[in-house]
Motif scaffolding. Structure first.
Motif, PDB file in Angstrom:
ATOM      1  N   ALA A  98       0.817  -1.214   0.000  1.00 24.54           N
ATOM      2  CA  ALA A  98       0.000   0.000   0.000  1.00 24.54           C
ATOM      3  C   ALA A  98       0.850   1.262   0.000  1.00 24.54           C
ATOM      4  CB  ALA A  98      -0.926   0.003   1.217  1.00 24.54           C
ATOM      5  N   ASN A  99       2.142   1.124   0.279  1.00 27.44           N
ATOM      6  CA  ASN A  99       3.056   2.268   0.255  1.00 27.44           C
ATOM      7  C   ASN A  99       3.405   2.578  -1.199  1.00 27.44           C
ATOM      8  OD1 ASN A  99       5.639   3.732   0.160  1.00 27.44           O
ATOM      9  ND2 ASN A  99       5.647   3.472   2.377  1.00 27.44           N
ATOM     10  N   LEU A 100       2.932   3.721  -1.695  1.00 30.62           N
ATOM     11  CA  LEU A 100       3.113   4.043  -3.116  1.00 30.62           C
ATOM     12  C   LEU A 100       4.581   4.214  -3.498  1.00 30.62           C
ATOM     13  CD1 LEU A 100       0.160   6.453  -3.965  1.00 30.62           C
ATOM     14  CD2 LEU A 100       0.595   4.179  -4.898  1.00 30.62           C
ATOM     15  N   THR A 101       5.388   4.692  -2.577  1.00 25.25           N
ATOM     16  CA  THR A 101       6.811   4.845  -2.887  1.00 25.25           C
ATOM     17  C   THR A 101       7.447   3.494  -3.174  1.00 25.25           C
ATOM     18  OG1 THR A 101       6.992   6.822  -1.509  1.00 25.25           O
ATOM     19  CG2 THR A 101       9.031   5.657  -2.020  1.00 25.25           C
ATOM     20  N   TYR A 102       7.202   2.519  -2.287  1.00 22.04           N
ATOM     21  CA  TYR A 102       7.721   1.173  -2.505  1.00 22.04           C
ATOM     22  C   TYR A 102       7.117   0.558  -3.764  1.00 22.04           C
ATOM     23  CZ  TYR A 102       9.872   0.878   2.145  1.00 22.04           C
ATOM     24  OH  TYR A 102      10.654   1.068   3.255  1.00 22.04           O
ATOM     25  N   ALA A 103       5.815   0.728  -3.941  1.00 19.75           N
ATOM     26  CA  ALA A 103       5.133   0.099  -5.068  1.00 19.75           C
ATOM     27  C   ALA A 103       5.633   0.640  -6.406  1.00 19.75           C
ATOM     28  CB  ALA A 103       3.627   0.312  -4.942  1.00 19.75           C
ATOM     29  N   CYS A 104       5.750   1.961  -6.509  1.00 18.26           N
ATOM     30  CA  CYS A 104       6.225   2.563  -7.765  1.00 18.26           C
ATOM     31  C   CYS A 104       7.669   2.174  -8.043  1.00 18.26           C
ATOM     32  CB  CYS A 104       6.095   4.088  -7.698  1.00 18.26           C
ATOM     33  SG  CYS A 104       4.393   4.679  -7.694  1.00 18.26           S
ATOM     34  N   ALA A 105       8.500   2.187  -7.017  1.00 15.97           N
ATOM     35  CA  ALA A 105       9.907   1.821  -7.198  1.00 15.97           C
ATOM     36  C   ALA A 105      10.033   0.380  -7.667  1.00 15.97           C
ATOM     37  CB  ALA A 105      10.668   2.033  -5.893  1.00 15.97           C
ATOM     38  N   THR A 106       9.183  -0.501  -7.134  1.00 18.57           N
ATOM     39  CA  THR A 106       9.223  -1.905  -7.523  1.00 18.57           C
ATOM     40  C   THR A 106       8.801  -2.085  -8.979  1.00 18.57           C
ATOM     41  OG1 THR A 106       8.738  -2.587  -5.257  1.00 18.57           O
ATOM     42  CG2 THR A 106       8.343  -4.210  -6.987  1.00 18.57           C
ATOM     43  N   ILE A 107       7.721  -1.445  -9.375  1.00 16.88           N
ATOM     44  CA  ILE A 107       7.237  -1.571 -10.752  1.00 16.88           C
ATOM     45  C   ILE A 107       8.261  -1.020 -11.742  1.00 16.88           C
ATOM     46  CG2 ILE A 107       5.542  -0.607 -12.376  1.00 16.88           C
ATOM     47  CD1 ILE A 107       3.424  -1.002 -10.263  1.00 16.88           C
ATOM     48  N   LEU A 108       8.939   0.053 -11.381  1.00 16.57           N
ATOM     49  CA  LEU A 108       9.909   0.672 -12.290  1.00 16.57           C
ATOM     50  C   LEU A 108      11.267  -0.008 -12.266  1.00 16.57           C
ATOM     51  CD1 LEU A 108       9.067   4.445 -11.750  1.00 16.57           C
ATOM     52  CD2 LEU A 108       8.489   3.002 -13.704  1.00 16.57           C
ATOM     53  N   ASP A 109      11.425  -1.022 -11.422  1.00 15.86           N
ATOM     54  CA  ASP A 109      12.655  -1.809 -11.415  1.00 15.86           C
ATOM     55  C   ASP A 109      12.501  -2.951 -12.416  1.00 15.86           C
ATOM     56  OD1 ASP A 109      14.721  -3.672 -10.848  1.00 15.86           O
ATOM     57  OD2 ASP A 109      14.908  -2.850  -8.822  1.00 15.86           O
ATOM     58  N   PRO A 110      13.293  -2.989 -13.493  1.00 10.68           N
ATOM     59  CA  PRO A 110      13.142  -4.030 -14.518  1.00 10.68           C
ATOM     60  C   PRO A 110      13.361  -5.437 -13.994  1.00 10.68           C
ATOM     61  CG  PRO A 110      14.511  -2.220 -15.317  1.00 10.68           C
ATOM     62  CD  PRO A 110      14.336  -2.012 -13.850  1.00 10.68           C
ATOM     63  N   GLY A 111      13.969  -5.567 -12.812  1.00  8.95           N
ATOM     64  CA  GLY A 111      14.172  -6.884 -12.244  1.00  8.95           C
ATOM     65  C   GLY A 111      12.971  -7.405 -11.475  1.00  8.95           C
ATOM     66  N   PHE A 112      11.986  -6.538 -11.210  1.00  7.50           N
ATOM     67  CA  PHE A 112      10.817  -6.940 -10.436  1.00  7.50           C
ATOM     68  C   PHE A 112       9.511  -6.660 -11.165  1.00  7.50           C
ATOM     69  CE2 PHE A 112      13.986  -5.971  -7.042  1.00  7.50           C
ATOM     70  CZ  PHE A 112      14.088  -7.252  -6.534  1.00  7.50           C
ATOM     71  N   LYS A 113       9.312  -5.392 -11.568  1.00  5.86           N
ATOM     72  CA  LYS A 113       8.055  -4.943 -12.175  1.00  5.86           C
ATOM     73  C   LYS A 113       6.887  -5.300 -11.248  1.00  5.86           C
ATOM     74  CE  LYS A 113       9.893  -5.046 -16.850  1.00  5.86           C
ATOM     75  NZ  LYS A 113       9.681  -5.442 -18.249  1.00  5.86           N
ATOM     76  N   ALA A 114       5.815  -5.889 -11.798  1.00  6.53           N
ATOM     77  CA  ALA A 114       4.643  -6.186 -10.976  1.00  6.53           C
ATOM     78  C   ALA A 114       4.647  -7.607 -10.431  1.00  6.53           C
ATOM     79  CB  ALA A 114       3.370  -5.957 -11.789  1.00  6.53           C
ATOM     80  N   THR A 115       5.712  -8.349 -10.709  1.00  4.60           N
ATOM     81  CA  THR A 115       5.742  -9.769 -10.340  1.00  4.60           C
ATOM     82  C   THR A 115       5.550 -10.044  -8.857  1.00  4.60           C
ATOM     83  OG1 THR A 115       7.232 -10.178 -12.207  1.00  4.60           O
ATOM     84  CG2 THR A 115       7.098 -11.891 -10.519  1.00  4.60           C
ATOM     85  N   PRO A 116       6.177  -9.295  -7.931  1.00  5.78           N
ATOM     86  CA  PRO A 116       6.056  -9.660  -6.512  1.00  5.78           C
ATOM     87  C   PRO A 116       4.711  -9.324  -5.879  1.00  5.78           C
ATOM     88  CG  PRO A 116       8.014  -8.299  -6.941  1.00  5.78           C
ATOM     89  CD  PRO A 116       7.111  -8.178  -8.119  1.00  5.78           C
ATOM     90  N   PHE A 117       3.873  -8.571  -6.574  1.00  7.20           N
ATOM     91  CA  PHE A 117       2.641  -8.073  -5.955  1.00  7.20           C
ATOM     92  C   PHE A 117       1.607  -9.175  -5.769  1.00  7.20           C
ATOM     93  CE2 PHE A 117       4.572  -4.211  -7.437  1.00  7.20           C
ATOM     94  CZ  PHE A 117       4.138  -3.223  -6.570  1.00  7.20           C
ATOM     95  N   GLN A 118       0.899  -9.093  -4.642  1.00  8.02           N
ATOM     96  CA  GLN A 118      -0.224  -9.977  -4.368  1.00  8.02           C
ATOM     97  C   GLN A 118      -1.546  -9.230  -4.540  1.00  8.02           C
ATOM     98  OE1 GLN A 118       0.003 -13.402  -2.834  1.00  8.02           O
ATOM     99  NE2 GLN A 118       1.982 -13.220  -3.841  1.00  8.02           N
ATOM    100  N   ASN A 119      -1.492  -7.912  -4.420  1.00  4.25           N
ATOM    101  CA  ASN A 119      -2.695  -7.094  -4.438  1.00  4.25           C
ATOM    102  C   ASN A 119      -2.771  -6.307  -5.749  1.00  4.25           C
ATOM    103  OD1 ASN A 119      -4.766  -5.245  -3.995  1.00  4.25           O
ATOM    104  ND2 ASN A 119      -4.223  -4.884  -1.863  1.00  4.25           N
ATOM    105  N   SER A 120      -3.753  -6.620  -6.575  1.00  2.00           N
ATOM    106  CA  SER A 120      -3.885  -5.958  -7.871  1.00  2.00           C
ATOM    107  C   SER A 120      -4.247  -4.483  -7.717  1.00  2.00           C
ATOM    108  CB  SER A 120      -4.951  -6.661  -8.726  1.00  2.00           C
ATOM    109  OG  SER A 120      -6.207  -6.651  -8.069  1.00  2.00           O
TER     110      SER A 120
END
Length: 420
Positions: free
Chosen positions: A298-320
Motif C-alpha cells: 500500500a506504500n506508493l513509494t515502494y510500489a512505484c519503485a518496484t514496478i519501475l525496477d526491470p528486475g521486479f516490475k509487478a511480479t512480486p505483488f499480491q494485491n492488484s
C-alpha cells in the motif's frame, strides 16, 4: 580546500532535480552527539547520469535534547544551507522515536532504514525465544573462557594446529554490533572440534559444557540468521534501491498481501529443524517482519519503485489494487516530466550515452528503456505528452520480461530461494 569542495558539491546539488537523504546520529566515546546528513542524487552529462553520494554534514549536535522539534530544525537548516529544501523527495532514517516523530511532522517522506529494521527483527526473535537466549548465554560464557584465560587461549591455539583448523580467535557478542551474535555462533561452530578437544583435557575446566543439543540448535540458528545477514549486507550498500529493499522483505519471509502469507508458509512448512527448538524462532522473526512492514504494497513509494525496477516490475505483488494505484501515480509523473522536458528536445544528441537498464548482452533489445535512450539522445520535433501515450508505454514495459537478477542465493535450510 574546504571552500572549494563545498562550492563544487553545491553546484552538483543545484543541477540535481531530486535529492534523497540519509541521516543518522550517534554518540562518541567522549559522550558527544554527532549527526550526519548524506545526499544521494543523479549527476553527470544530461541523459547519461550516474548515482552520486555526497556527505553534506557530520557535525556536533549542539542541542541539549534530541527532541523531535530540535531534530526537525536541524535538518531544515541543513537543507536550507545547501539550497535543496524543494528537491528532497525522501529521507532514510533509523527507527528512533525522536527522528521518526520529527520527520512525521515535516513535509518530507520518511523511509525507515531496512538494515536497522532487520536488526530489530532479529532482536525480537532472539529475545523472545527461551532456547536461543539460553544458548547465547552459554556461548558467551564459553567464549569468555578463552577470552579471559591466557592458558585456555594458548591451548585452543595448540588444538587448532593439531586439527589443522584456522587459527581464529573467539568472537564475543557485542550488543551494539549488528550481527555479532551470528558471528559469535559461527566462529564457535567453526572451532567446534578444537573446543571439544580442549574440554577433554584433564587440567582444563571450561565455564560451560556444550551438549549435542546445543550444537544442533546453534547450527540451525546460524542457518536462519545468515539469511538476515545477507539481506543486511545487501541493503547497506550505497547502490541499494528502494525496490530491492522492499522485495528482499518479501523474499526473506512473507508476502505483504491481505490474503494468506505464502512466503511464511514456505519458511515454516519447508523447514527441517525438528528437535532444534527453532520453530518458535522462525515464527517470531516472521511475526516481527509483518509487524514492522504491515501492508507494504500500500506504500506508493515502494510500489512505484518496484514496478519501475526491470528486475521486479509487478511480479512480486499480491494485491492488484496496489498495482493499479502505483500505475496511476507513475503515469501522472511521466506526463508531468514529459511536459517539463518537451521544451528542451531540440538539444543536440548526447554521444556515447548509455542506459544501465538495457537487457545485458542483447543488442536487438527494443524495450521501454531502449526507447527512452533513443528518445532522449536525438532531436524530437513533437512530443506526445498525453496520459494515454504514457499509459501505453508503461503497459508495453510491464508486458516485457523482467531482467534476470544479478545473483540468486539459495538457502536449502528453509527451502526458499531468496533474490539478492
Amino acid at each position: 580546500m574546504y571552500s572549494e569542495v563545498h562550492q563544487n558539491v553545491k553546484e552538483e546539488l543545484h543541477l540535481a532535480r531530486y535529492v534523497a537523504i540519509t541521516t543518522d546520529m550517534w554518540t562518541s566515546i567522549a559522550n558527544e552527539d554527532y549527526m550526519a546528513v548524506t545526499a544521494h542524487f543523479y549527476s553527470g552529462a544530461k541523459y547519461a547520469l550516474k548515482m552520486t553520494h555526497r556527505c553534506l554534514e557530520v557535525v556536533p549536535f549542539t542541542e541539549v535534547s534530541h527532541t523531535a522539534v530540535n531534530l526537525k530544525s536541524f535538518l531544515l537548516k541543513v537543507f536550507s544551507d545547501w539550497s535543496i529544501s524543494s528537491k528532497v523527495v525522501a529521507i532514510i532514517r533509523d527507527n528512533g522515536a525522536d527522528i521518526t516523530a520529527a520527520l512525521n511532522r515535516s513535509q518530507f517522506e520518511a523511509i525507515s532504514c531496512v538494515a536497522h529494521t532487520l536488526q530489530l527483527v532479529i532482536k525480537d526473535g532472539l529475545m523472545n525465544n527461551k532456547k536461543i537466549t539460553t544458548l547465547l548465554k552459554k556461548t558467551k560464557k564459553l567464549v569468555g573462557s578463552f577470552k579471559h584465560s591466557a592458558k585456555n587461549s594458548k591451548l585452543l591455539k595448540s588444538c587448532q594446529t593439531q586439527l589443522r583448523l584456522p587459527q581464529h580467535r573467539m568472537i564475543q557478542d557485542e550488543p551494539t554490533r549488528w550481527n555479532s551474535s551470528l558471528h559469535m555462533l559461527r566462529r564457535v561452530i567453526e572451532q567446534k572440534e578444537a573446543i571439544i578437544l580442549v574440554s577433554s583435557k584433564s587440567d582444563i575446566k571450561l565455564s560451560v559444557d556444550m551438549v549435542s543439543d546445543d550444537w544442533m540448535t546453534m547450527q540451525y540458528a546460524v542457518s536462519i540468521l545468515e539469511i538476515f545477514e545477507q539481506a543486511t549486507l545487501q541493503v547497506s550498500k550505497s547502490s541499494s534501491t528502494v525496490s530491492e529493499e522492499r522485495d528482499r522483505m518479501i523474499f526473506i519471509s512473507f508476502s505483504s498481501g491481505d490474503s494468506t502469507y505464502t512466503y511464511n508458509k514456505n519458511v515454516v512448512e519447508n523447514s527441517n529443524c525438528q528437535g532444534s527448538g527453532l520453530q518458535g524462532l522462525k515464527n517470531d522473526l516472521i511475526s516481527s517482519l509483518k509487524l514492522r512492514y504491515p501492508n507494504v504494497e500500500a506504500n506508493l513509494t515502494y510500489a512505484c519503485a518496484t514496478i519501475l525496477d526491470p528486475g521486479f516490475k509487478a511480479t512480486p505483488f499480491q494485491n492488484s489494487d496496489a498495482i493499479e494505484a502505483a500505475k496511476v501515480k507513475i503515469i501522472k509523473e511521466m506526463v508531468a516530466l514529459t511536459q517539463t522536458d518537451s521544451t528542451s528536445r531540440n538539444e543536440p544528441a548526447v554521444e556515447n550515452a548509455t542506459s544501465t537498464l538495457e537487457s545485458p548482452g542483447d543488442k536487438s533489445y527494443k524495450g521501454l528503456w531502449s526507447h527512452y535512450k533513443d528518445y532522449f539522445c536525438k532531436s524530437v520535433d513533437k512530443v506526445d505528452c498525453s496520459a494515454s501515450s504514457c499509459e501505453n508505454e508503461l503497459l508495453q514495459y510491464l508486458g516485457e520480461k523482467t531482467l534476470i537478477p544479478k545473483t540468486v542465493k539459495k538457502f536449502p535450510i528453509i527451502g526458499l530461494t531468496v533474490s539478492f
